[in-house]
Design an enzyme around this catalytic site. Structure first.
Site, PDB file in Angstrom:
ATOM      1  N   THR B 196      36.383  39.582  38.246  1.00 20.59           N
ATOM      2  CA  THR B 196      37.445  39.933  37.291  1.00 20.59           C
ATOM      3  C   THR B 196      37.630  38.833  36.245  1.00 20.59           C
ATOM      4  O   THR B 196      38.085  39.121  35.148  1.00 20.59           O
ATOM      5  CB  THR B 196      38.777  40.229  38.001  1.00 20.59           C
ATOM      6  OG1 THR B 196      39.284  39.030  38.615  1.00 20.59           O
ATOM      7  CG2 THR B 196      38.609  41.289  39.072  1.00 20.59           C
ATOM      8  N   PRO B 241      42.731  37.732  32.857  1.00 18.31           N
ATOM      9  CA  PRO B 241      41.682  38.533  33.502  1.00 18.31           C
ATOM     10  C   PRO B 241      42.234  39.915  33.863  1.00 18.31           C
ATOM     11  O   PRO B 241      43.311  40.024  34.443  1.00 18.31           O
ATOM     12  CB  PRO B 241      41.340  37.726  34.758  1.00 18.31           C
ATOM     13  CG  PRO B 241      42.528  36.853  35.016  1.00 18.31           C
ATOM     14  CD  PRO B 241      43.221  36.636  33.711  1.00 18.31           C
ATOM     15  N   LEU B 242      41.483  40.936  33.500  1.00 19.32           N
ATOM     16  CA  LEU B 242      41.976  42.303  33.710  1.00 19.32           C
ATOM     17  C   LEU B 242      41.435  42.830  35.043  1.00 19.32           C
ATOM     18  O   LEU B 242      40.494  43.605  35.079  1.00 19.32           O
ATOM     19  CB  LEU B 242      41.519  43.167  32.525  1.00 19.32           C
ATOM     20  CG  LEU B 242      42.362  44.385  32.207  1.00 19.32           C
ATOM     21  CD1 LEU B 242      43.854  44.051  32.200  1.00 19.32           C
ATOM     22  CD2 LEU B 242      41.969  44.943  30.863  1.00 19.32           C
ATOM     23  N   HIS B 243      42.094  42.391  36.113  1.00 22.35           N
ATOM     24  CA  HIS B 243      41.560  42.637  37.467  1.00 22.35           C
ATOM     25  C   HIS B 243      41.402  44.122  37.816  1.00 22.35           C
ATOM     26  O   HIS B 243      40.314  44.625  38.023  1.00 22.35           O
ATOM     27  CB  HIS B 243      42.482  42.016  38.515  1.00 22.35           C
ATOM     28  CG  HIS B 243      42.853  40.587  38.282  1.00 22.35           C
ATOM     29  ND1 HIS B 243      41.974  39.556  38.463  1.00 22.35           N
ATOM     30  CD2 HIS B 243      44.028  40.019  37.887  1.00 22.35           C
ATOM     31  CE1 HIS B 243      42.587  38.393  38.220  1.00 22.35           C
ATOM     32  NE2 HIS B 243      43.827  38.665  37.856  1.00 22.35           N
ATOM     33  N   ASP B 244      42.518  44.789  37.945  1.00 24.23           N
ATOM     34  CA  ASP B 244      42.507  46.117  38.580  1.00 24.23           C
ATOM     35  C   ASP B 244      41.715  47.188  37.839  1.00 24.23           C
ATOM     36  O   ASP B 244      41.087  48.034  38.491  1.00 24.23           O
ATOM     37  CB  ASP B 244      43.948  46.612  38.777  1.00 24.23           C
ATOM     38  CG  ASP B 244      44.714  45.765  39.782  1.00 24.23           C
ATOM     39  OD1 ASP B 244      44.058  45.100  40.613  1.00 24.23           O
ATOM     40  OD2 ASP B 244      45.949  45.780  39.745  1.00 24.23           O
TER      41      ASP B 244
END
Lengths: 323, 315
Positions: B196, B241-244
């Protein structure tokens, strides 16, 4: 007469059987269901044995639910006699009765929530590893907590150290994480550790007295004790073995037979060499709010008098009837 | 087109919100339901946020089920970067409905067991702590037959932890649940911080989203601006950070990712390493591989996909 609406969570098992029979024979206890969980033996066997006990008692009106098939996190362990089905192999016939639809955990949650909605409560009598009860605590939320008056647990060991392993009592050993969840649930808990249950030895004399009055039930008990020899004179100081689980319903019937102290109880979950070990802050060293009422003393004669009197309901001459 | 049926388990959450919007705009997946869990914020709030996002997406038909109110054993921890409501500074229309009565775990059990009995399989997208999924597995192991794969955001390997030195938030928030899930014998794809951190919502990428007309894209641009960590030293760029959203993106476009199959365990015994994910990259154990770990992300491809799908909401 004070009555209690109860759910029995169980893994029969000899003393589970006696406990269920005691509850059936007690008009003070209204059984909302029997919930089977993996423990002494695998789930299929505990469920089948619970059905067998219902049939033995002629109480096919009480629903039996299947619950969790294994512990939350640890590797599964069974009782010492797991290979014989837990209830004497084919000593009791295959049950014709079937389990009720639905999951034991959902049944426990629903029973408590329904009770809470009516301003009532239920009591959970736990005779087994606490997986079902912990799952209910985790899924049930605040409404569930409000609906449970108390969880009475046969489990843990302090001065008595352990049975299945030197450091732990079986029910807590088999699912220590579940025990930790229940102890932290904020629901009142009464705990019968081995320290208490070792005070209630089913001696040959006591078994004879039960056998004399309880008909087919006493006959089954006697046969089962021949299969599962519980004698350990070196440990208990005399012949006979502890009758753990029936103290749980007995506590509801005759609380004055038991002396309890409120205390904080912890359980080891992480270390594999001591998982399931329970410790009790009897002297308030940790300054934590007690989370259990721990049973310290048992009026053993009073307890067996109660068991004998109630199991006589299964005898040939039931009270109130003439021969 | 082969449409995958998915259930999204989440704790919205800013990046969960973006993730839901991506999934709901993607014809490659059919969202059967959304389940919520205590995570970033308490479950009442994650449930309300899930309903709010469905409403924003114009998808009030998607059932939302509220789940676990707390982790299995540890005390709840809350996230640091979600804003008061959990959705940053976004001002969104209140949801018009409530969650379903059924508990999330009962919904998962019922749906997955029935799917398994019909020989069908559903993909689970997990964006939060794994409490609901762990309870589901212990409640009814037969759910496994109805699960195609669990695609989850969680864990950290060479990247190290974000909430502690060793653990990523979702793992740390319920390590016992995570340990139950990864050892359940169900196929798992894991998107750890290692992956991520490659998907940074840089100001340039956020501006591309802002250039898209429509309320949904504008809302996403706003909350991603709020999401900016402004930590060049750590991430090498501005942005967060664009995790999901990588979870639905993986289901929709697996070609944007590279994976390595390995044996993963989650530590729950240790204090220092509580919630750490440990992989056997070099075959030091004989254990069978249980997780496909995503190690490479085509970030440009991912942001193009996200921007395109947000555009599909139109005005």
């Amino acid at each position: 007469m004070k009555t209690h609406r109860i759910i029995i969570d169980t893994d029969p098992g000899f003393d589970d059987m006696v406990s269920i029979l005691l509850a059936f024979a007690s008009p003070e206890l209204e059984l909302l269901g029997i919930c089977a969980v993996a423990g002494n033996v695998p789930l299929e066997d505990t469920a089948r044995n619970a059905l067998r006990v219902c049939e033995l008692a002629g109480r096919t009106d009480v629903p039996v639910f299947m619950g969790c098939a294994g512990p939350l996190l640890r590797d599964q362990v069974f009782g010492k006699y797991a290979n014989s089905g837990g209830l004497g192999g084919d000593l009791l016939p295959e049950p014709a009765l079937r389990c009720a639809e639905g999951h034991a955990v959902d049944h426990i949650v629903k029973a408590a929530r329904d009770a809470a909605a009516r301003g009532e409560t239920i009591t959970i009598c736990a005779h087994a590893p606490l997986t079902n009860v912990a799952m209910a605590c985790l899924m049930g939320g605040e409404e569930f907590v409000r609906g449970v008056e108390r969880i009475i647990i046969m489990g843990g060991a302090f001065e008595a150290l352990g049975n299945r392993v030197p450091w732990a009592e079986f029910n807590v050993y088999a699912d220590p994480h579940a025990a930790a969840v229940v102890f932290a649930s904020k629901i009142p808990v009464t705990l019968f550790p081995l320290d208490a249950t070792f005070q209630g030895l089913l001696t040959p004399e006591r078994l004879d007295r039960i056998r004399a009055v309880s008909g087919r039930v006493g006959e089954v008990m006697e046969k089962l004790l021949k299969i599962y020899d519980r004698n350990d004179v070196a440990r208990y100081g005399q012949e006979g073995g502890p009758l753990h689980d029936p103290m749980v319903p007995a506590f509801l019937l005759r609380p004055e037979l038991f002396e309890t102290v409120p205390a904080w109880v912890g359980v080891e979950t992480a270390n594999p060499e001591s998982a399931g070990h329970t410790y009790c802050d009897f002297f308030g060293k940790l300054g934590r709010k007690p989370n259990c009422d721990v049973v310290r003393r048992v009026d053993s004669d009073g307890f067996f008098a109660l068991v004998t009197e109630r199991l006589a309901a299964y005898g040939p001459t039931q009270r109130g009837e003439t021969q | 087109m082969n449409v995958q049926r998915i259930i999204i388990d989440c704790d919205p959450g800013i990046d969960d919100a973006v993730s839901l919007l991506l999934a709901l705009a993607s014809p490659e997946v059919e969202v059967l339901g959304v389940t919520t869990v205590c995570g970033n914020i308490p479950v009442d709030a994650t449930t309300r946020n899930a309903l709010t996002i469905c409403h924003l997406a114009g998808r009030d038909d998607i059932p939302v089920y509220s789940g676990a109110v707390r982790p299995i054993l540890r005390e709840p921890i809350m996230a640091e970067f979600s804003g008061g409501s959990g959705l940053g500074n976004a001002v969104l229309e209140a949801p018009v409905r409530k969650a379903e009565v059924l508990h999330a775990v009962d919904y998962l059990v019922k749906t997955l067991v029935e799917a398994g009995e019909r020989g069908e399989k559903i993909t689970l997208c997990a964006h939060g702590p794994l409490t609901n999924l762990a309870l589901m597995i212990r409640h009814s192991p037969a759910v496994a037959k109805g699960i195609e794969r669990i695609v989850l955001m969680g864990g950290a390997f060479r990247a190290g932890g974000n909430r502690t030195r060793t653990a990523e938030f979702n793992m740390l928030a319920d390590p016992h649940a995570a340990a139950i899930v990864v050892s359940a014998g169900i196929p798992i794809t894991m998107l750890p911080l290692d992956a991520t951190y490659q998907a940074m919502a840089t100001p340039e990428r956020v501006e591309k989203i802002r250039a898209v007309p429509g309320k949904v894209a504008q809302t996403v641009a706003d909350i991603l601006t709020f999401w900016d960590r402004k930590d060049l030293k750590r991430y090498g760029s501005l942005g967060g950070p664009l995790h999901d959203p990588l979870v639905p993106a993986y289901v929709i476009r697996p070609d944007l990712f590279t994976i390595e199959s390995t044996f993963v365990e989650v530590e729950w015994r240790s204090e220092l390493c509580f919630g750490q994910t440990v992989a056997d990259w070099y075959g030091r154990t004989d254990a069978a591989h249980n997780v496909d770990v995503v190690l490479g992300v085509n970030a440009e491809g991912f942001f193009d996909l996200l921007t395109e799908r947000l555009a599909s909401y139109g005005n």
